[in-house]
Design an enzyme around this catalytic site. Sequence first.
Site, PDB file in Angstrom:
ATOM      1  N   ASP A   1       0.854  -1.184   0.000  1.00  0.00           N
ATOM      2  CA  ASP A   1       0.000   0.000   0.000  1.00  0.00           C
ATOM      3  C   ASP A   1       0.894   1.240   0.000  1.00  0.00           C
ATOM      4  O   ASP A   1       1.759   1.375   0.872  1.00  0.00           O
ATOM      5  CB  ASP A   1      -0.886  -0.023   1.247  1.00  0.00           C
TER       6      ASP A   1
ATOM      7  N   HIS B   1      -3.733  13.912   0.545  1.00  0.00           N
ATOM      8  CA  HIS B   1      -4.015  13.008   1.663  1.00  0.00           C
ATOM      9  C   HIS B   1      -2.897  13.067   2.700  1.00  0.00           C
ATOM     10  O   HIS B   1      -3.159  13.219   3.905  1.00  0.00           O
ATOM     11  CB  HIS B   1      -4.174  11.575   1.147  1.00  0.00           C
TER      12      HIS B   1
ATOM     13  N   ARG C   1      -0.041  15.934  13.363  1.00  0.00           N
ATOM     14  CA  ARG C   1       1.122  16.723  13.804  1.00  0.00           C
ATOM     15  C   ARG C   1       0.838  18.199  13.511  1.00  0.00           C
ATOM     16  O   ARG C   1       1.489  18.815  12.651  1.00  0.00           O
ATOM     17  CB  ARG C   1       2.386  16.270  13.067  1.00  0.00           C
TER      18      ARG C   1
ATOM     19  N   GLU D   1     -10.655   3.874   3.089  1.00  0.00           N
ATOM     20  CA  GLU D   1      -9.737   4.639   2.259  1.00  0.00           C
ATOM     21  C   GLU D   1     -10.030   4.305   0.808  1.00  0.00           C
ATOM     22  O   GLU D   1     -10.004   3.139   0.416  1.00  0.00           O
ATOM     23  CB  GLU D   1      -8.268   4.323   2.611  1.00  0.00           C
TER      24      GLU D   1
ATOM     25  N   GLU E   1      -9.033   3.925  -2.753  1.00  0.00           N
ATOM     26  CA  GLU E   1      -7.750   3.715  -3.417  1.00  0.00           C
ATOM     27  C   GLU E   1      -7.943   3.023  -4.764  1.00  0.00           C
ATOM     28  O   GLU E   1      -8.996   2.452  -5.036  1.00  0.00           O
ATOM     29  CB  GLU E   1      -6.827   2.843  -2.535  1.00  0.00           C
TER      30      GLU E   1
ATOM     31  N   ASP F   1      -9.278   0.298   1.470  1.00  0.00           N
ATOM     32  CA  ASP F   1      -8.316  -0.054   2.509  1.00  0.00           C
ATOM     33  C   ASP F   1      -8.923   0.319   3.870  1.00  0.00           C
ATOM     34  O   ASP F   1      -8.588   1.335   4.469  1.00  0.00           O
ATOM     35  CB  ASP F   1      -7.018   0.709   2.240  1.00  0.00           C
TER      36      ASP F   1
ATOM     37  N   ARG G   1      -8.637   3.578  12.894  1.00  0.00           N
ATOM     38  CA  ARG G   1      -7.708   4.678  13.208  1.00  0.00           C
ATOM     39  C   ARG G   1      -7.195   4.631  14.630  1.00  0.00           C
ATOM     40  O   ARG G   1      -6.055   5.019  14.900  1.00  0.00           O
ATOM     41  CB  ARG G   1      -8.400   6.026  12.966  1.00  0.00           C
TER      42      ARG G   1
ATOM     43  N   GLN H   1      -4.642   1.757  14.895  1.00  0.00           N
ATOM     44  CA  GLN H   1      -3.451   2.169  14.147  1.00  0.00           C
ATOM     45  C   GLN H   1      -2.624   3.201  14.914  1.00  0.00           C
ATOM     46  O   GLN H   1      -1.387   3.121  14.958  1.00  0.00           O
ATOM     47  CB  GLN H   1      -3.908   2.734  12.797  1.00  0.00           C
TER      48      GLN H   1
ATOM     49  N   TYR I   1       1.386   1.960  15.737  1.00  0.00           N
ATOM     50  CA  TYR I   1       2.159   2.108  14.492  1.00  0.00           C
ATOM     51  C   TYR I   1       3.599   2.579  14.645  1.00  0.00           C
ATOM     52  O   TYR I   1       4.347   2.553  13.651  1.00  0.00           O
ATOM     53  CB  TYR I   1       1.407   3.005  13.501  1.00  0.00           C
TER      54      TYR I   1
ATOM     55  N   LYS J   1      -5.017  -2.211   9.944  1.00  0.00           N
ATOM     56  CA  LYS J   1      -5.311  -2.395   8.515  1.00  0.00           C
ATOM     57  C   LYS J   1      -5.587  -3.854   8.145  1.00  0.00           C
ATOM     58  O   LYS J   1      -6.307  -4.114   7.177  1.00  0.00           O
ATOM     59  CB  LYS J   1      -4.097  -1.955   7.686  1.00  0.00           C
TER      60      LYS J   1
ATOM     61  N   THR K   1      -9.078  -5.886   3.428  1.00  0.00           N
ATOM     62  CA  THR K   1      -8.890  -4.949   2.329  1.00  0.00           C
ATOM     63  C   THR K   1      -9.778  -5.449   1.199  1.00  0.00           C
ATOM     64  O   THR K   1      -9.621  -6.595   0.757  1.00  0.00           O
ATOM     65  CB  THR K   1      -7.415  -4.930   1.864  1.00  0.00           C
TER      66      THR K   1
ATOM     67  N   GLU L   1     -10.283  12.375   6.986  1.00  0.00           N
ATOM     68  CA  GLU L   1     -10.112  13.711   6.409  1.00  0.00           C
ATOM     69  C   GLU L   1     -11.441  14.457   6.276  1.00  0.00           C
ATOM     70  O   GLU L   1     -11.508  15.657   6.501  1.00  0.00           O
ATOM     71  CB  GLU L   1      -9.460  13.600   5.026  1.00  0.00           C
TER      72      GLU L   1
END
Lengths: 415, 415
Positions: A131, A138, A147, A204, A206, A238, A242, A245, A249, A258, A262, A363
Amino acid sequence: MGKERGGRKDDRRVNETWVPIPEGSGFGLQNLPYGVFAPAGAEPRVGVRIGDHVLDLAAAFADQPEIDNDVFARPSLNAFMATGPAAWTSVRTRIVELLTDSAHRDALGSALHPLDEVTLHLPIEVADYVDFYASEHHATNVGRIFRPDATPLLPNWKHLPVGYHGRSGTVVVSDTPVVRPSGQRKAPSDDTPSFGPSAKLDVEVEVGFVVGVPSTLGTPLTTADFAGHVFGACLVNDWSARDIQAWEYVPLGPFLGKSFATSISPWIVPLQALQDARTPVPPQDPEPMGYLTEHEAWNLDLDLALELNGDVVARPQYREMYWSPAQMLAHMTVNGASVRTGDLYASGTVSGPEKQQRGSLLELTWNGAEHLTLADGSTRAFLQDGDQVRITATAPGADGSRIDFGDVTGRVVRA
Amino acid sequence: MGKERGGRKDDRRVNETWVPIPEGSGFGLQNLPYGVFAPAGAEPRVGVRIGDHVLDLAAAFADQPEIDNDVFARPSLNAFMATGPAAWTSVRTRIVELLTDSAHRDALGSALHPLDEVTLHLPIEVADYVDFYASEHHATNVGRIFRPDATPLLPNWKHLPVGYHGRSGTVVVSDTPVVRPSGQRKAPSDDTPSFGPSAKLDVEVEVGFVVGVPSTLGTPLTTADFAGHVFGACLVNDWSARDIQAWEYVPLGPFLGKSFATSISPWIVPLQALQDARTPVPPQDPEPMGYLTEHEAWNLDLDLALELNGDVVARPQYREMYWSPAQMLAHMTVNGASVRTGDLYASGTVSGPEKQQRGSLLELTWNGAEHLTLADGSTRAFLQDGDQVRITATAPGADGSRIDFGDVTGRVVRA
C-alpha cells in the site's frame, strides 16, 4: 492521450457488439474487464464483462486453437496474467472479434451469462500486497491532523513514494462483510491502553494495480517496464481502524489497524482499456531521482466516488496523485526486490485539494472534529455497524466511450 | 519442561535408528525436521532429515495406506502442514517406526539420500510474512542508538508485540546469494538524499514460526491455539539495509530496507520436537491484556549463534525473548485477521543483555561507532561484499538429546 472527459461523443463502437448493452453502460467493447465468476452450481472460472453479461472465456475459446484456453478454466486470473502483454493483446483482440461478429452469437450463447445469475469471486490470487501513500493532499491532511504543529509532509515524502506491505491473506472481494475489528486503543488523554471494538473505523478510497509478469530477484524494474509487467487496475477499499493504528504504528508502521480486511472490486480493468485515461503526473519538485523519472505518462484520469449508505460523500480524482503507478513499481523494485504474478499494489488514499474530494472519513470529518450528515438525517464521524460503503470509478475510454470500474462495496458487521 | 540443557544424558534413543548418525549429531530421532529436497535430476519433494541423510516421504510411504502419501510429492510442505496436528503426529510416529525397525532398511534404501547428494529448496510456499520486534534487549538497544535522549522503549512496546508485514515473495532458502541493495539514503548531516548501494548492510538473527492450519476471517486465535495451528520453527536472517531503512521508514515502517531478501533455513523443526525446549516468558510488567495471557509456556530455550566468515560474533539466546510466539499469534489475529497455511512470522532480532548476545551488527558495533575484529584481522562495522553470514541454533530435545536447527547462510554479492 484523450482528454475528452465526461460524455461519450460517439456511441458507434459500443453498439457494434451483438450483446445487448444498456444505455449509458461503461462496460462496452472499449472496457472488457476480467474477473472470476461462477454460474449457479458451477466452479469459478475466468470471464470478461460485456454490458451486464459475463462471457465464460474457457467456454468461448474451447475450439480456438490459437488461444491457450487452459489459463481460463481456473479460479483466478493469475495464469492468464502471467502470459504477458502479447498474449493479453491477442486475447483482447479475439474477444472483440467474437463479440462483434454476430455469426458467433449462437455458438457463444451458452457461454454468456447474465451478471445477476452468477457469483463474483476474488479475481486474483494475491501474492504480495503493498500500500502506497501517493496523494500529496491526503498525506498533507494526515500530517495536519496528527502533527498540527509541524510541517505536514515528512522530509522523505517528495523524494520517494512511501509505501509498506499489507496482509495479502485478508484481501477480499467486493461485497464481503467486514467485521469491526477489536484491539488495543489508547487516546493521548488515557494513561493506559484499553481493549475493545474500534471506535474509529474508516475507509480509504484507493486504486490498485495488479502485476501479471514476474521479475527477477536482484534486478530492478524501471518506470518503462510498467506496461510490460502490470496487467490492470481495480478499486480498493483499505479499511482502517484509526484508533488501533494510532497506538500500534510506532516504529514499524500500520499492522492490525489495517490487516483485518482490504476489499477489491471484482473486475480488473486491463491497461489496454486505459490508454485514453493516461495523463502525466503533476509537476514534481524536487525533480525525482533518475530511477523515478516518468518517461511515459501513467497517471490515470479517474473520477472516483465514495458512497456511504447510498449518499455520495466524496468525489476524489485520481489524476492529481503525486506519484504514478509506474513510479511506484520502479521504487518497489529498486532494491532488487522481485514482483510476482498476483502482486497487488495500491495507491494509498486518493484525496484532492477540495474538501469534497477527500477519500477517507478521517479527512472528511477531520478526525471526528466535524460530522457528515447523510440523507436520512443521521450523522457520522466514523463508520457505524450496518453502514454500507461503496466506491466507484470511471475513466475516459477509446472512441469517446466511458470505462466503468464497477464498484467495491462492503457492509460493517458488529464485532 | 526439560531443563537439562547442554550434553545428552542418554544416547540410547538416538542409537535406535538403523540409519548411521554421526557422533554428536543434533539430527537424531528426537528432531526429524521437514524440508523440501531434490535428488540429482529429479523434482523437489518433501523429506525428513535423519543424521546426514534425508528420507523421501512420498517414496517411504508409497505402500502405507494409512498415510496420505500425496501431500509429500510436492515442492513445498504446505499440503502436509495443512493436514493438522493429528496427522502430523501420525506421520511422525510412523517415521520413527520406519527408522527404528531395521526390517525396513532394505525397502527404504532407495528413499534415503545422503544430504550431500541432494539440493535443498525453500521448504514452504510463503503466504503472508510478518516480522515482530519481540526482544526487549534489541528494542532497547535500537531505541538508545536512534533516540539517545529519549526513553528507549516506545510507550506501546510492553503492551503488545509490535510487528509489521514483510515481503513474502523475497523469502529465499539458505545459501541463496544476497545482492547488496541500492536505494535512497540520507544521513542526518546530508541536505538531500543520494542514491547508491547500501553502505550499512546488516543481518538480524531471528527465529521464524510457520503456520500449518488456517483460521477463519473474523475469528481471532488465542494463545492456546498455538500448537493447533503452528507447525514448526526455523531460522531467519532478516537482512537489513540500515541507511535505506532510516530514510524511508516514517511514517509507515520499513519497506525497501528489508524487502530485498529474507533468508530461512531449509529445515522446519516441528513443534513436537521442541517440547523439551519450552520455557515460560520472562516476567511481563505491566501484565499483558487478557488476550495475550500465556496459559502454556511457549517461549523456547534456543541457543543461537551468528557467524561472520566463519567466526562466531554473537551468541543470542532465544529464551529471554519478551513475547512468546503464542502471544504473537494471538496478537496477529485479535483484529479478526486470518492466518493461512504457509504464513511465516518471525520473532524480530534476538538479542540478550550481554554485548556478545546481540543479534545484529547495528547493535554489535553500535551503528558503526565500534568495529568487530575478525580472525583474519579485518574489521567490520557492517557487511562487506563477499562476506558469508551463517546463523545456527540448538535446543534441548527429548531423552537428553540435542535438537539442531541446521543453519541459514548467505553471501553478500556486490550491487
